[in-house]
Motif scaffolding. Structure first.
Motif, PDB file in Angstrom:
ATOM      1  N   SER A  72      34.019  30.587 -30.962  1.00  0.00           N
ATOM      2  CA  SER A  72      33.040  30.235 -30.149  1.00  0.00           C
ATOM      3  C   SER A  72      32.565  28.788 -30.595  1.00  0.00           C
ATOM      4  CB  SER A  72      31.870  30.996 -30.208  1.00  0.00           C
ATOM      5  OG  SER A  72      30.689  30.647 -29.402  1.00  0.00           O
ATOM      6  N   VAL A  73      32.382  28.866 -31.897  1.00  0.00           N
ATOM      7  CA  VAL A  73      32.011  27.545 -32.515  1.00  0.00           C
ATOM      8  C   VAL A  73      32.825  26.503 -32.405  1.00  0.00           C
ATOM      9  CG1 VAL A  73      31.431  26.553 -34.951  1.00  0.00           C
ATOM     10  CG2 VAL A  73      30.380  28.712 -34.221  1.00  0.00           C
ATOM     11  N   SER A  74      34.304  26.700 -32.424  1.00  0.00           N
ATOM     12  CA  SER A  74      35.261  25.822 -32.325  1.00  0.00           C
ATOM     13  C   SER A  74      35.052  25.077 -30.930  1.00  0.00           C
ATOM     14  CB  SER A  74      36.569  26.313 -32.635  1.00  0.00           C
ATOM     15  OG  SER A  74      37.114  27.219 -31.454  1.00  0.00           O
ATOM     16  N   ASN A 122      19.935  23.345 -36.063  1.00  0.00           N
ATOM     17  CA  ASN A 122      21.336  23.520 -35.317  1.00  0.00           C
ATOM     18  C   ASN A 122      22.330  24.209 -35.865  1.00  0.00           C
ATOM     19  OD1 ASN A 122      20.009  21.970 -33.298  1.00  0.00           O
ATOM     20  ND2 ASN A 122      20.219  19.894 -34.333  1.00  0.00           N
ATOM     21  N   ILE A 123      22.201  25.204 -36.750  1.00  0.00           N
ATOM     22  CA  ILE A 123      23.338  25.879 -37.323  1.00  0.00           C
ATOM     23  C   ILE A 123      24.102  26.672 -36.268  1.00  0.00           C
ATOM     24  CG2 ILE A 123      23.679  28.205 -38.548  1.00  0.00           C
ATOM     25  CD1 ILE A 123      21.474  27.097 -40.414  1.00  0.00           C
ATOM     26  N   PHE A 124      25.495  26.504 -36.172  1.00  0.00           N
ATOM     27  CA  PHE A 124      26.317  27.203 -35.122  1.00  0.00           C
ATOM     28  C   PHE A 124      26.447  28.364 -35.257  1.00  0.00           C
ATOM     29  CE2 PHE A 124      26.631  22.753 -33.651  1.00  0.00           C
ATOM     30  CZ  PHE A 124      27.167  22.888 -32.462  1.00  0.00           C
ATOM     31  N   GLY A 125      26.222  29.250 -35.984  1.00  0.00           N
ATOM     32  CA  GLY A 125      26.586  30.543 -36.173  1.00  0.00           C
ATOM     33  C   GLY A 125      25.714  31.457 -37.143  1.00  0.00           C
ATOM     34  N   TYR A 126      25.532  32.445 -36.790  1.00  0.00           N
ATOM     35  CA  TYR A 126      24.732  33.567 -37.726  1.00  0.00           C
ATOM     36  C   TYR A 126      25.181  34.871 -37.580  1.00  0.00           C
ATOM     37  CZ  TYR A 126      20.325  34.672 -40.025  1.00  0.00           C
ATOM     38  OH  TYR A 126      19.455  35.171 -41.122  1.00  0.00           O
ATOM     39  N   VAL A 145      28.030  27.930 -40.268  1.00  0.00           N
ATOM     40  CA  VAL A 145      28.116  29.129 -39.949  1.00  0.00           C
ATOM     41  C   VAL A 145      27.452  29.828 -41.057  1.00  0.00           C
ATOM     42  CG1 VAL A 145      29.387  31.223 -39.201  1.00  0.00           C
ATOM     43  CG2 VAL A 145      29.957  29.257 -38.250  1.00  0.00           C
ATOM     44  N   LEU A 146      26.326  30.563 -40.689  1.00  0.00           N
ATOM     45  CA  LEU A 146      25.649  31.409 -41.845  1.00  0.00           C
ATOM     46  C   LEU A 146      26.340  33.041 -41.770  1.00  0.00           C
ATOM     47  CD1 LEU A 146      22.010  30.159 -41.648  1.00  0.00           C
ATOM     48  CD2 LEU A 146      23.894  29.269 -43.384  1.00  0.00           C
TER      49      LEU A 146
END
Length: 210
Positions: A118-120, A98-102, A80-81
């Motif tokens: 959400s990412v979990s 494919n980074i999962f969060g921003y 997550v960024l």
């Protein structure tokens, strides 16, 4: 969800502490923190956290480079960024790797829990605030050019995280003069009169201040 293992990394100690303190208060399981990209990657390799919350711009490796390396080495940690940067190219790179969060730092406290949840679940979370910012984040050259040389010097020091007292000492001016310049800059750039609005603006546009 609170049992998820998380590592964090940011080269700004106060911002890193603030994020960690908030997550710990919310009972998230922080198992490590780093101050640069290499430390972040080493923590991911060593501790294999479920989620890594990283700043984009860090020494050694950027958050995006850490994510790229994780992908190349088939590491399962979801990145997550969390960043001040709203540039569209960085947002697109985040999706590419494919980074999962921003999410943006100024909205992190109100969004980070939703993002982690959400990412979990394996669902990427890209803040709506980012998309709104991309639409309205055109750089206003005329406002910037209206700043005096002294005001631009102060902005350059603000982006380096210098306090008003430190700026006054470096420029050999009074503390009150620094405050007056800051107020003038905020008015010229048409920023909100809120804590850290000038720091946030300076971080977002630091490419113009180097």
């Amino acid at each position: 969800m609170k049992n998820l293992t998380i590592i964090t990394a940011d080269d700004h100690p106060l911002l890193l502490k603030g994020l960690n303190d908030f997550l710990i208060e919310k009972n998230f399981n922080i198992i490590g923190s780093g101050n640069n990209g290499q430390e972040a990657y080493d923590l991911i390799v060593e501790k294999k956290p479920a989620i890594a919350i990283l700043d984009i711009q860090m020494p050694s490796m950027s958050g995006i480079e850490v994510a790229e390396k994780c992908k190349a080495n088939n590491l399962d940690t979801k990145v997550v960024l969390i960043t001040f940067h709203k540039e569209e190219i960085l947002f697109q790179k985040a999706k590419e790797f494919n980074i999962f969060g921003y999410i943006l730092k100024e909205f992190a406290i109100e969004e980070i829990e939703t993002c982690i949840e959400s990412v979990s679940k394996g669902i990427p979370y890209f803040s709506k605030k980012i998309k709104q910012s991309l639409k309205g984040n055109a750089f206003n050259d005329s406002s910037f050019e209206s700043l005096t040389p002294s005001e631009k010097k102060i902005l350059k020091l603000i982006v380096k995280d210098k306090t008003n007292k430190e700026i006054a000492s470096i420029l050999f001016i009074s503390y009150r003069t620094v405050e007056k310049h800051r107020s003038n800059i905020i008015n010229k750039l048409k920023l909100e009169q809120k804590t850290n609005s000038l720091l946030i603006w300076a971080k977002e546009h630091q490419g113009y201040l180097l």
